[in-house]
Structures are given as C-alpha cells and as structure tokens.
Design a protein around this motif. Structure first.
Motif, PDB file in Angstrom:
ATOM      1  N   ILE A  37       5.539  12.817  -4.383  1.00  0.00           N
ATOM      2  CA  ILE A  37       6.225  11.954  -3.410  1.00  0.00           C
ATOM      3  C   ILE A  37       5.300  10.790  -3.075  1.00  0.00           C
ATOM      4  CG2 ILE A  37       7.248  11.771  -1.113  1.00  0.00           C
ATOM      5  CD1 ILE A  37       7.838  14.786  -1.297  1.00  0.00           C
ATOM      6  N   VAL A  38       5.821   9.563  -3.230  1.00  0.00           N
ATOM      7  CA  VAL A  38       5.041   8.364  -2.927  1.00  0.00           C
ATOM      8  C   VAL A  38       5.866   7.468  -2.007  1.00  0.00           C
ATOM      9  CG1 VAL A  38       3.897   6.318  -3.871  1.00  0.00           C
ATOM     10  CG2 VAL A  38       3.856   8.467  -5.152  1.00  0.00           C
ATOM     11  N   ILE A  39       5.261   7.060  -0.905  1.00  0.00           N
ATOM     12  CA  ILE A  39       5.891   6.138   0.035  1.00  0.00           C
ATOM     13  C   ILE A  39       5.160   4.818  -0.079  1.00  0.00           C
ATOM     14  CG2 ILE A  39       6.374   5.667   2.467  1.00  0.00           C
ATOM     15  CD1 ILE A  39       6.374   8.734   2.869  1.00  0.00           C
ATOM     16  N   THR A  40       5.915   3.739  -0.304  1.00  0.00           N
ATOM     17  CA  THR A  40       5.336   2.406  -0.474  1.00  0.00           C
ATOM     18  C   THR A  40       5.834   1.494   0.634  1.00  0.00           C
ATOM     19  OG1 THR A  40       5.340   2.702  -2.869  1.00  0.00           O
ATOM     20  CG2 THR A  40       5.074   0.454  -2.055  1.00  0.00           C
ATOM     21  N   ILE A  41       4.925   0.741   1.256  1.00  0.00           N
ATOM     22  CA  ILE A  41       5.309  -0.265   2.241  1.00  0.00           C
ATOM     23  C   ILE A  41       5.794  -1.476   1.452  1.00  0.00           C
ATOM     24  CG2 ILE A  41       4.581  -1.662   4.202  1.00  0.00           C
ATOM     25  CD1 ILE A  41       4.467   1.488   4.558  1.00  0.00           C
ATOM     26  N   VAL A  42       7.085  -1.774   1.546  1.00  0.00           N
ATOM     27  CA  VAL A  42       7.699  -2.822   0.747  1.00  0.00           C
ATOM     28  C   VAL A  42       7.647  -4.165   1.456  1.00  0.00           C
ATOM     29  CG1 VAL A  42       9.862  -3.568  -0.328  1.00  0.00           C
ATOM     30  CG2 VAL A  42       9.209  -1.162  -0.395  1.00  0.00           C
ATOM     31  N   GLU A  43       7.912  -4.158   2.770  1.00  0.00           N
ATOM     32  CA  GLU A  43       7.990  -5.420   3.507  1.00  0.00           C
ATOM     33  C   GLU A  43       7.686  -5.164   4.978  1.00  0.00           C
ATOM     34  OE1 GLU A  43      11.160  -9.082   3.813  1.00  0.00           O
ATOM     35  OE2 GLU A  43      11.943  -7.058   3.586  1.00  0.00           O
TER      36      GLU A  43
ATOM     37  N   GLU B 165       0.852  -1.184   0.000  1.00  0.00           N
ATOM     38  CA  GLU B 165       0.000   0.000   0.000  1.00  0.00           C
ATOM     39  C   GLU B 165       0.893   1.240   0.000  1.00  0.00           C
ATOM     40  OE1 GLU B 165      -4.155  -1.432   1.955  1.00  0.00           O
ATOM     41  OE2 GLU B 165      -2.675  -0.621   3.337  1.00  0.00           O
ATOM     42  N   ARG B 166       0.326   2.351  -0.461  1.00  0.00           N
ATOM     43  CA  ARG B 166       1.105   3.566  -0.645  1.00  0.00           C
ATOM     44  C   ARG B 166       0.508   4.742   0.098  1.00  0.00           C
ATOM     45  NH1 ARG B 166       2.402   3.196  -7.099  1.00  0.00           N
ATOM     46  NH2 ARG B 166       3.739   1.376  -6.917  1.00  0.00           N
TER      47      ARG B 166
END
Length: 59
Positions: free
Chosen positions: A18-24, A10-11
């Motif tokens: 600016i986009v922050i993505t939950i990677v793990e 989710e982002r």
C-alpha cells in the motif's frame, strides 16, 4: 495514531503493498493517491459509515 508531514509527490508506505502519494496541496486541502491491492477496500469514512448503516438496515 501516527502523524506525518509530507510534501507534494512524497509517499507513505504501509506494509508491502500500500502506497499513499501526496498528489496536490491547495491551501487547507490535499489530494492523495492510494495504490492498494484490489482486495483491500479503500473508502472515505463517510462512505464506509453509510455502507455499514445500509447493511445493518438490511439485516
């Protein structure tokens, strides 16, 4: 301070570019990816403080 809950992949969008993505997510740690323009500095807090200290000492 805005506090959000997010799941993997989710982002969060900040402004237009600016986009922050939950990677793990592993236990109590998360890995995030940050897409931001190159002219916007993105640093961990401890790194930013170290840079500020070095600049103050150089002055």
């Amino acid at each position: 301070m805005l506090v959000l809950s997010r799941k993997k992949n989710e982002r969060i969008c900040i402004g237009e570019n600016i986009v922050i993505t939950i990677v793990e997510i592993r236990g109590d740690k998360i890995r995030i990816g940050i897409d931001a323009p190159k002219d916007i500095p993105v640093d961990r807090d401890e790194v930013r403080k170290r840079i500020e200290e070095q600049l103050a000492n150089a002055a």
